[in-house]
Design a protein around this motif. Structure first.
Motif, short mmCIF file in Angstrom:
data_model
loop_
_atom_site.label_atom_id
_atom_site.label_comp_id
_atom_site.label_asym_id
_atom_site.label_seq_id
_atom_site.Cartn_x
_atom_site.Cartn_y
_atom_site.Cartn_z
N ARG A 135 0.83 -0.98 0.04
CA ARG A 135 -0.11 0.17 -0.10
C ARG A 135 0.99 1.16 0.00
O ARG A 135 0.57 2.10 -0.58
N ASN A 136 1.63 1.21 0.66
CA ASN A 136 2.56 2.31 0.71
C ASN A 136 4.12 2.04 -0.27
O ASN A 136 4.36 0.89 -0.25
N ARG A 137 4.62 3.02 -0.81
CA ARG A 137 5.72 2.80 -1.70
C ARG A 137 6.92 2.52 -0.81
O ARG A 137 7.09 3.15 0.37
N SER A 138 7.81 1.45 -1.19
CA SER A 138 9.04 1.28 -0.43
C SER A 138 10.11 1.00 -1.38
O SER A 138 9.73 0.80 -2.57
N GLN A 139 11.43 0.82 -0.73
CA GLN A 139 12.56 0.47 -1.75
C GLN A 139 13.45 -0.55 -0.73
O GLN A 139 13.32 -0.46 0.41
N THR A 140 13.69 -1.64 -1.53
CA THR A 140 14.47 -2.67 -0.98
C THR A 140 16.03 -2.41 -1.27
O THR A 140 16.50 -2.45 -2.49
N LEU A 141 16.67 -2.40 -0.08
CA LEU A 141 18.40 -2.27 -0.20
C LEU A 141 18.71 -3.79 -0.07
O LEU A 141 18.70 -4.37 0.69
N SER A 142 19.64 -3.96 -0.85
CA SER A 142 20.44 -5.33 -0.82
C SER A 142 21.95 -5.24 -1.42
O SER A 142 22.13 -4.09 -1.92
N ILE A 143 22.72 -6.17 -0.76
CA ILE A 143 24.29 -5.90 -1.26
C ILE A 143 24.21 -7.26 -2.27
O ILE A 143 23.75 -8.04 -2.15
N LEU A 144 24.96 -6.72 -3.55
CA LEU A 144 25.37 -7.59 -4.31
C LEU A 144 26.49 -8.16 -4.49
O LEU A 144 27.37 -7.54 -4.22
N ILE A 145 26.92 -9.49 -4.58
CA ILE A 145 28.03 -10.12 -4.72
C ILE A 145 28.34 -10.73 -6.00
O ILE A 145 27.58 -11.47 -6.23
N LEU A 159 25.68 -2.14 -4.36
CA LEU A 159 24.37 -2.17 -3.67
C LEU A 159 23.23 -1.89 -4.64
O LEU A 159 23.74 -1.37 -5.76
N TYR A 160 22.19 -2.36 -4.37
CA TYR A 160 21.24 -2.55 -5.11
C TYR A 160 19.78 -2.03 -4.46
O TYR A 160 19.62 -2.50 -3.19
N VAL A 161 19.35 -1.25 -5.19
CA VAL A 161 17.71 -0.41 -4.38
C VAL A 161 16.86 -0.71 -5.91
O VAL A 161 16.93 -0.44 -6.72
N ALA A 162 15.69 -1.77 -5.33
CA ALA A 162 14.83 -1.86 -5.82
C ALA A 162 13.45 -1.26 -5.50
O ALA A 162 13.19 -1.49 -4.41
N ALA A 163 12.62 -0.38 -6.26
CA ALA A 163 11.46 0.29 -5.80
C ALA A 163 10.22 -0.66 -6.01
O ALA A 163 10.36 -1.74 -6.78
N SER A 164 9.41 -0.53 -5.09
CA SER A 164 8.04 -1.15 -5.02
C SER A 164 6.99 -0.47 -6.09
O SER A 164 6.00 -0.49 -5.62
N ASP A 165 7.40 -0.35 -7.33
CA ASP A 165 6.48 0.29 -8.00
C ASP A 165 6.23 -0.61 -9.38
O ASP A 165 6.79 -1.73 -9.23
N ASP A 166 5.34 -0.30 -10.17
CA ASP A 166 4.80 -0.96 -11.30
C ASP A 166 5.76 -1.30 -12.20
O ASP A 166 5.77 -2.10 -13.17
N SER A 167 6.89 -0.34 -12.46
CA SER A 167 7.92 -0.48 -13.38
C SER A 167 9.06 -1.23 -13.10
O SER A 167 9.93 -1.42 -13.74
#
Length: 175
Positions: free
Chosen positions: A34-44, A60-68
């Motif tokens: 319901r709320n927009r969020s973003q997920t932060l991850s470490i990539l190796i 580092l990887y940031v993925a948004a919880s959007d439709d795109s």
């Protein structure tokens, strides 16, 4: 330690290592919210030319919880003494990239805007230590995670679990 995407050879075998703290896909980022969020991850990624602990590459990887499925990969580019932080928007899913080893979930955070610019700006603004020739991408990721904790963006527990998992995967590289 190599930090340039050019060091990653196309078509290299792809593998993934499971970790308790890991998130090996975009499931968390793609989940409806319901709320927009973003997920932060470490990539190796596997090190080149040899996959040793010192040669493993971290981003580092940031993925948004959007439709795109908006995402950004942040990496340290350059050579010792002349590194700079770079942002690459909307690359392929991490598990589909050459030399991928693991994705470690750090935290899911509220997004202040669709682009989540405050998190992006914080990551890009972390000081790069170009005075120490032994400093590289693994140190930079640790410095970013520590800065995010110091600013109250992530908890100490989130940061510690992610760094511990990152180090376990790095140290699991052949010697």
């Amino acid at each position: 330690m190599s930090s340039s995407i050019a060091a990653r050879e196309p078509g290299a075998e792809q593998a993934k290592e499971e970790t308790p703290a890991g998130n090996h896909g975009a499931d968390a980022a793609a989940a409806p919210s319901r709320n927009r969020s973003q997920t932060l991850s470490i990539l190796i990624f596997r090190g080149r030319p040899e996959d040793t602990p010192a040669a493993r590459i971290t981003d580092l990887y940031v993925a948004a919880s959007d439709d795109s499925n908006t995402n950004s990969t942040f990496r340290l580019d350059g050579r010792p003494g002349s590194y700079r932080a770079g942002e690459l928007p909307n690359l392929a899913a991490p598990r589909l990239r050459p030399d991928y080893r693991s994705q470690i979930h750090v935290a899911t955070l509220p997004a202040t805007s669709v682009a989540g610019t405050s998190l992006h700006d914080t990551i890009k603004g972390v000081v790069i230590n170009n005075d120490d020739p032994s400093w590289g991408c693994q140190h930079w990721v640790g410095d970013v995670v520590m800065t995010l904790h110091e600013l109250g963006i992530i908890t100490e527990d989130e940061g510690d679990r992610a760094i511990d998992a990152m180090m376990n995967i790095i140290l699991a590289a052949p010697r």
